[in-house]
Design a protein around this motif. Sequence first.
Motif, PDB file in Angstrom:
ATOM      1  N   LYS B  16      -7.772 -48.847   9.230  1.00 31.96           N
ATOM      2  CA  LYS B  16      -7.587 -50.081   9.999  1.00 31.96           C
ATOM      3  C   LYS B  16      -8.380 -51.199   9.344  1.00 31.96           C
ATOM      4  CE  LYS B  16      -9.675 -50.882  14.004  1.00 31.96           C
ATOM      5  NZ  LYS B  16      -9.997 -50.946  15.442  1.00 31.96           N
ATOM      6  N   TYR B  17      -7.742 -52.342   9.176  1.00 37.48           N
ATOM      7  CA  TYR B  17      -8.382 -53.535   8.624  1.00 37.48           C
ATOM      8  C   TYR B  17      -8.331 -54.620   9.686  1.00 37.48           C
ATOM      9  CZ  TYR B  17      -7.295 -51.112   4.265  1.00 37.48           C
ATOM     10  OH  TYR B  17      -7.188 -50.167   3.276  1.00 37.48           O
ATOM     11  N   VAL B  18      -9.501 -55.103  10.093  1.00 35.15           N
ATOM     12  CA  VAL B  18      -9.547 -56.192  11.060  1.00 35.15           C
ATOM     13  C   VAL B  18      -9.901 -57.467  10.308  1.00 35.15           C
ATOM     14  CG1 VAL B  18     -10.675 -57.120  13.111  1.00 35.15           C
ATOM     15  CG2 VAL B  18     -10.170 -54.684  12.962  1.00 35.15           C
ATOM     16  N   ILE B  19      -9.021 -58.453  10.366  1.00 35.04           N
ATOM     17  CA  ILE B  19      -9.212 -59.713   9.660  1.00 35.04           C
ATOM     18  C   ILE B  19      -9.766 -60.723  10.650  1.00 35.04           C
ATOM     19  CG2 ILE B  19      -8.039 -61.616   8.478  1.00 35.04           C
ATOM     20  CD1 ILE B  19      -6.364 -58.321   8.271  1.00 35.04           C
ATOM     21  N   SER B  20     -10.998 -61.132  10.414  1.00 41.19           N
ATOM     22  CA  SER B  20     -11.618 -62.079  11.332  1.00 41.19           C
ATOM     23  C   SER B  20     -11.224 -63.497  10.965  1.00 41.19           C
ATOM     24  CB  SER B  20     -13.125 -61.943  11.285  1.00 41.19           C
ATOM     25  OG  SER B  20     -13.586 -62.221   9.987  1.00 41.19           O
ATOM     26  N   SER B  21     -11.336 -64.360  11.927  1.00 38.92           N
ATOM     27  CA  SER B  21     -10.924 -65.740  11.754  1.00 38.92           C
ATOM     28  C   SER B  21     -11.635 -66.586  12.782  1.00 38.92           C
ATOM     29  CB  SER B  21      -9.412 -65.857  11.963  1.00 38.92           C
ATOM     30  OG  SER B  21      -9.042 -67.185  12.151  1.00 38.92           O
ATOM     31  N   THR B  22     -12.126 -67.718  12.367  1.00 34.33           N
ATOM     32  CA  THR B  22     -12.789 -68.585  13.322  1.00 34.33           C
ATOM     33  C   THR B  22     -11.795 -69.430  14.099  1.00 34.33           C
ATOM     34  OG1 THR B  22     -13.103 -70.150  11.521  1.00 34.33           O
ATOM     35  CG2 THR B  22     -14.954 -68.735  12.081  1.00 34.33           C
ATOM     36  N   THR B  23     -10.681 -69.752  13.461  1.00 35.22           N
ATOM     37  CA  THR B  23      -9.775 -70.731  14.063  1.00 35.22           C
ATOM     38  C   THR B  23      -8.591 -70.107  14.768  1.00 35.22           C
ATOM     39  OG1 THR B  23      -8.643 -70.894  11.961  1.00 35.22           O
ATOM     40  CG2 THR B  23     -10.365 -72.515  12.406  1.00 35.22           C
ATOM     41  N   HIS B  24      -8.281 -68.857  14.409  1.00 31.07           N
ATOM     42  CA  HIS B  24      -7.036 -68.304  14.916  1.00 31.07           C
ATOM     43  C   HIS B  24      -7.285 -67.015  15.670  1.00 31.07           C
ATOM     44  CE1 HIS B  24      -4.576 -71.226  12.826  1.00 31.07           C
ATOM     45  NE2 HIS B  24      -5.374 -71.075  11.786  1.00 31.07           N
ATOM     46  N   GLN B  25      -6.228 -66.441  16.114  1.00 25.12           N
ATOM     47  CA  GLN B  25      -6.251 -65.152  16.768  1.00 25.12           C
ATOM     48  C   GLN B  25      -6.784 -64.067  15.833  1.00 25.12           C
ATOM     49  OE1 GLN B  25      -2.111 -65.378  17.464  1.00 25.12           O
ATOM     50  NE2 GLN B  25      -1.673 -65.327  15.294  1.00 25.12           N
ATOM     51  N   VAL B  29      -4.565 -54.887  10.747  1.00 22.57           N
ATOM     52  CA  VAL B  29      -3.483 -54.194  10.047  1.00 22.57           C
ATOM     53  C   VAL B  29      -3.874 -52.730   9.960  1.00 22.57           C
ATOM     54  CG1 VAL B  29      -2.205 -53.944   7.883  1.00 22.57           C
ATOM     55  CG2 VAL B  29      -2.852 -56.226   8.690  1.00 22.57           C
ATOM     56  N   ILE B  30      -2.970 -51.862  10.367  1.00 26.26           N
ATOM     57  CA  ILE B  30      -3.193 -50.433  10.193  1.00 26.26           C
ATOM     58  C   ILE B  30      -2.273 -49.936   9.084  1.00 26.26           C
ATOM     59  CG2 ILE B  30      -2.961 -48.145  11.242  1.00 26.26           C
ATOM     60  CD1 ILE B  30      -3.912 -49.338  13.861  1.00 26.26           C
ATOM     61  N   VAL B  31      -2.873 -49.336   8.070  1.00 27.44           N
ATOM     62  CA  VAL B  31      -2.110 -48.735   6.978  1.00 27.44           C
ATOM     63  C   VAL B  31      -2.111 -47.242   7.223  1.00 27.44           C
ATOM     64  CG1 VAL B  31      -1.936 -48.402   4.485  1.00 27.44           C
ATOM     65  CG2 VAL B  31      -2.820 -50.563   5.383  1.00 27.44           C
ATOM     66  N   ARG B  32      -0.959 -46.701   7.551  1.00 29.52           N
ATOM     67  CA  ARG B  32      -0.873 -45.279   7.871  1.00 29.52           C
ATOM     68  C   ARG B  32      -0.728 -44.442   6.605  1.00 29.52           C
ATOM     69  NH1 ARG B  32      -0.025 -43.971  13.257  1.00 29.52           N
ATOM     70  NH2 ARG B  32       0.092 -45.832  14.562  1.00 29.52           N
ATOM     71  N   LYS B  33      -1.054 -43.185   6.733  1.00 29.57           N
ATOM     72  CA  LYS B  33      -0.996 -42.281   5.584  1.00 29.57           C
ATOM     73  C   LYS B  33       0.408 -42.157   5.016  1.00 29.57           C
ATOM     74  CE  LYS B  33      -5.031 -39.473   6.811  1.00 29.57           C
ATOM     75  NZ  LYS B  33      -5.903 -40.057   5.797  1.00 29.57           N
ATOM     76  N   ASP B  34       1.427 -42.378   5.844  1.00 24.84           N
ATOM     77  CA  ASP B  34       2.805 -42.283   5.346  1.00 24.84           C
ATOM     78  C   ASP B  34       3.269 -43.593   4.705  1.00 24.84           C
ATOM     79  OD1 ASP B  34       3.259 -44.005   7.450  1.00 24.84           O
ATOM     80  OD2 ASP B  34       4.623 -42.688   8.538  1.00 24.84           O
ATOM     81  N   GLY B  35       2.373 -44.584   4.609  1.00 29.09           N
ATOM     82  CA  GLY B  35       2.725 -45.825   3.916  1.00 29.09           C
ATOM     83  C   GLY B  35       3.152 -46.957   4.838  1.00 29.09           C
ATOM     84  N   THR B  36       3.504 -46.635   6.079  1.00 33.08           N
ATOM     85  CA  THR B  36       3.902 -47.709   6.984  1.00 33.08           C
ATOM     86  C   THR B  36       2.684 -48.537   7.393  1.00 33.08           C
ATOM     87  OG1 THR B  36       3.709 -46.304   8.942  1.00 33.08           O
ATOM     88  CG2 THR B  36       5.859 -46.420   7.899  1.00 33.08           C
TER      89      THR B  36
END
Lengths: 75, 75
Positions: B16-25, B29-36
């Motif tokens: 799981k990658y959490v992208i922080s942002s001061t201005t936005h929501q 992104v979750i990258v699953r082992k099957d590539g999805t």
Amino acid sequence: MGDGIEVTELFGIGTKYVISSTTHQKLAVIVRKDGTREIYAFSKGDEEQPKVVIRLDEEEARRVGAVLTGTYYGD
Amino acid sequence: MGDGIEVTELFGIGTKYVISSTTHQKLAVIVRKDGTREIYAFSKGDEEQPKVVIRLDEEEARRVGAVLTGTYYGD
């Protein structure tokens, strides 16, 4: 790499990229001249009204893009 | 490049990658082992329940990522 993306210039606004997909919802990304990006997701059967819109500034778009393409590597 | 992304291993699922942002929501992104990949967008003030989820297979994720990072060039 050129497959599956339809590019349209939006005069005065930026560039629209429509990502086609056989299995999933249609996706479009608009890259505005000021660098902001919008991701639009459409339901199957309703390609006029986006189901969701995610707005990203240039920095966020780079981060999300790196994660999606698998080119993000942490510290 | 390592700034603003918080990486968490989800045991048996992927990363799981959490992208922080001061201005936005907040975005994850979750990258699953099957590539999805799944993109989650959260409203400000509600970081538990995602407002939207976009599911992408590996091919779509590469396309969307290239457009977002500005590395997509058409034919």
